[in-house]
Design a protein around this motif. Structure first.
Motif, short mmCIF file in Angstrom:
data_model
loop_
_atom_site.label_atom_id
_atom_site.label_comp_id
_atom_site.label_asym_id
_atom_site.label_seq_id
_atom_site.Cartn_x
_atom_site.Cartn_y
_atom_site.Cartn_z
N PHE A 1 -1.31 6.06 10.75
CA PHE A 1 -1.00 7.12 11.28
C PHE A 1 0.21 6.51 10.23
O PHE A 1 1.21 8.19 9.93
CB PHE A 1 -0.81 7.32 12.48
CG PHE A 1 0.48 7.89 13.70
CD1 PHE A 1 0.09 9.45 13.56
CD2 PHE A 1 1.05 7.33 13.57
CE1 PHE A 1 0.98 10.02 14.14
CE2 PHE A 1 2.30 8.30 14.26
CZ PHE A 1 2.25 9.57 14.18
N LEU A 2 0.68 5.44 10.46
CA LEU A 2 2.01 5.20 9.99
C LEU A 2 2.30 6.14 7.96
O LEU A 2 3.46 6.18 8.28
CB LEU A 2 2.72 3.86 9.91
CG LEU A 2 3.68 3.55 8.69
CD1 LEU A 2 4.64 3.66 9.76
CD2 LEU A 2 3.75 2.05 8.56
N PRO B 1 0.68 -1.51 -0.20
CA PRO B 1 0.32 0.38 -0.35
C PRO B 1 0.33 1.47 0.45
O PRO B 1 0.08 2.12 -0.79
CB PRO B 1 -0.66 0.19 0.97
CG PRO B 1 -0.72 -1.59 2.09
CD PRO B 1 0.61 -2.13 1.02
N VAL B 2 1.65 1.16 0.61
CA VAL B 2 2.81 2.44 0.41
C VAL B 2 4.07 2.20 0.39
O VAL B 2 4.81 0.88 0.89
CB VAL B 2 3.37 3.10 2.20
CG1 VAL B 2 4.41 3.90 1.77
CG2 VAL B 2 1.67 3.89 2.96
N ARG B 3 4.81 2.88 -0.84
CA ARG B 3 5.95 2.42 -1.72
C ARG B 3 6.90 3.40 -2.31
O ARG B 3 6.56 4.80 -2.13
CB ARG B 3 5.42 1.68 -3.45
CG ARG B 3 5.40 0.45 -2.69
CD ARG B 3 4.79 -0.60 -4.54
NE ARG B 3 6.42 -0.57 -4.54
CZ ARG B 3 6.59 -0.52 -5.97
NH1 ARG B 3 6.41 0.93 -6.50
NH2 ARG B 3 7.98 -0.09 -6.46
N LEU B 4 8.29 3.80 -1.27
CA LEU B 4 8.66 4.82 -1.42
C LEU B 4 9.79 3.96 -1.98
O LEU B 4 10.33 2.87 -1.26
CB LEU B 4 9.08 5.15 -0.12
CG LEU B 4 8.21 5.70 0.82
CD1 LEU B 4 8.44 6.16 2.32
CD2 LEU B 4 7.16 6.95 0.24
N VAL B 5 10.26 5.18 -3.38
CA VAL B 5 11.58 4.44 -3.89
C VAL B 5 12.35 5.89 -4.45
O VAL B 5 12.24 7.08 -4.59
CB VAL B 5 11.44 3.66 -5.29
CG1 VAL B 5 11.97 3.08 -5.81
CG2 VAL B 5 9.79 2.99 -5.57
N THR C 1 9.50 -6.27 15.14
CA THR C 1 10.06 -4.62 15.31
C THR C 1 9.53 -4.15 16.55
O THR C 1 8.77 -4.78 16.87
CB THR C 1 9.68 -3.61 13.84
OG1 THR C 1 10.58 -2.45 14.72
CG2 THR C 1 8.44 -3.66 14.22
N ASN C 2 9.78 -3.28 16.96
CA ASN C 2 9.11 -2.20 17.93
C ASN C 2 8.96 -1.23 17.37
O ASN C 2 8.50 -0.32 18.55
CB ASN C 2 10.50 -1.66 19.46
CG ASN C 2 11.47 -1.19 18.67
OD1 ASN C 2 11.91 -1.34 17.73
ND2 ASN C 2 12.31 -1.04 19.86
N ALA C 3 8.61 -1.13 16.34
CA ALA C 3 8.10 0.14 15.90
C ALA C 3 6.93 0.12 15.54
O ALA C 3 6.50 -0.34 15.29
CB ALA C 3 8.62 0.18 13.82
N PRO C 4 6.22 1.59 16.08
CA PRO C 4 4.97 1.66 16.12
C PRO C 4 3.96 1.70 14.64
O PRO C 4 4.77 2.12 13.61
CB PRO C 4 4.36 2.31 16.92
CG PRO C 4 5.60 3.44 17.19
CD PRO C 4 7.03 3.07 16.45
N GLY C 5 2.69 0.81 14.47
CA GLY C 5 2.10 0.67 13.43
C GLY C 5 2.50 0.25 11.99
O GLY C 5 1.66 0.63 11.38
N ILE C 6 2.78 -0.12 12.00
CA ILE C 6 3.44 -1.10 10.82
C ILE C 6 2.72 -2.32 11.03
O ILE C 6 2.95 -2.94 11.93
CB ILE C 6 5.24 -1.22 10.39
CG1 ILE C 6 6.14 -0.13 10.69
CG2 ILE C 6 5.80 -2.07 9.59
CD1 ILE C 6 7.75 0.01 10.67
N ARG C 7 2.64 -3.14 9.76
CA ARG C 7 1.57 -4.11 9.75
C ARG C 7 3.10 -5.89 9.14
O ARG C 7 2.74 -6.69 8.99
CB ARG C 7 0.47 -4.12 9.33
CG ARG C 7 -0.88 -3.70 9.97
CD ARG C 7 -2.27 -3.02 9.41
NE ARG C 7 -2.45 -2.60 9.91
CZ ARG C 7 -3.56 -1.54 10.05
NH1 ARG C 7 -3.40 -1.27 8.04
NH2 ARG C 7 -4.22 -0.88 10.39
#
Length: 159
Positions: free
Chosen positions: A127-128, A17-21, A93-99
């Motif tokens: 939010f992420l 859904p989110v791709r940063l290149v 991971t301990n990073a919030p919001g990531i699936r």
């Protein structure tokens, strides 16, 4: 608190859904860049300033990575096809919001050097997604700084 993410395969870098290149040319050849990415995992902290620790795990099929600020990742290597592509997914991971999260480093010969294309692919909370939209510039700067430092490291190394 560490959380287990949804396991994804290499195709996720194209369907997330989110791709940063991000892309950048360096003067080092693809073989040298690939070796720095896939074979010298512990060396990442010497050229990628956000990385404070990187080390192979699971007999080389995984990685443990720590970032500035305390973010931690346990990863599985998805693709290791020298010298064209190196990809991995985050399992814990301990990073919030990531699936789900996967990254791909694709290397293409460019004259005497290499075109590096880094894809950061993720799925997560609203939010992420919003934070990544705002933070895209920061990720781009981190990528540019890392590839510049990597190129300096590889082209100044004794032959």
């Amino acid at each position: 608190m560490a959380r287990r993410l949804r396991p994804v395969g290499p195709e996720f870098v194209e369907t997330a859904p989110v791709r940063l290149v991000f892309a950048r040319e360096v003067s080092a050849p693809p073989e040298a860049v690939f070796a720095a990415l896939a074979e010298d995992v512990s060396g990442w902290s010497e050229w990628f300033s956000a990385v404070t620790l990187a080390r192979p795990s699971a007999d080389g099929t995984g990685r443990e990575v720590r970032l500035r600020g305390g973010t931690r990742f346990e990863e599985t290597v998805l693709l290791r096809e020298a010298p064209e592509v190196y990809a991995y997914r985050v399992d814990v991971t301990n990073a919030p919001g990531i699936r789900a999260l996967a990254e791909e480093w694709r290397l293409t010969p460019a004259g005497e050097g290499t075109l590096i294309r880094w894809t950061f692919a993720t799925d997560g909370t609203a939010f992420l997604r919003a934070a990544l939209t705002v933070g895209r510039g920061g990720l781009g700067r981190a990528f540019r700084g890392a590839t510049l430092a990597l190129d300096r490291r590889l082209t100044s190394a004794p032959a």
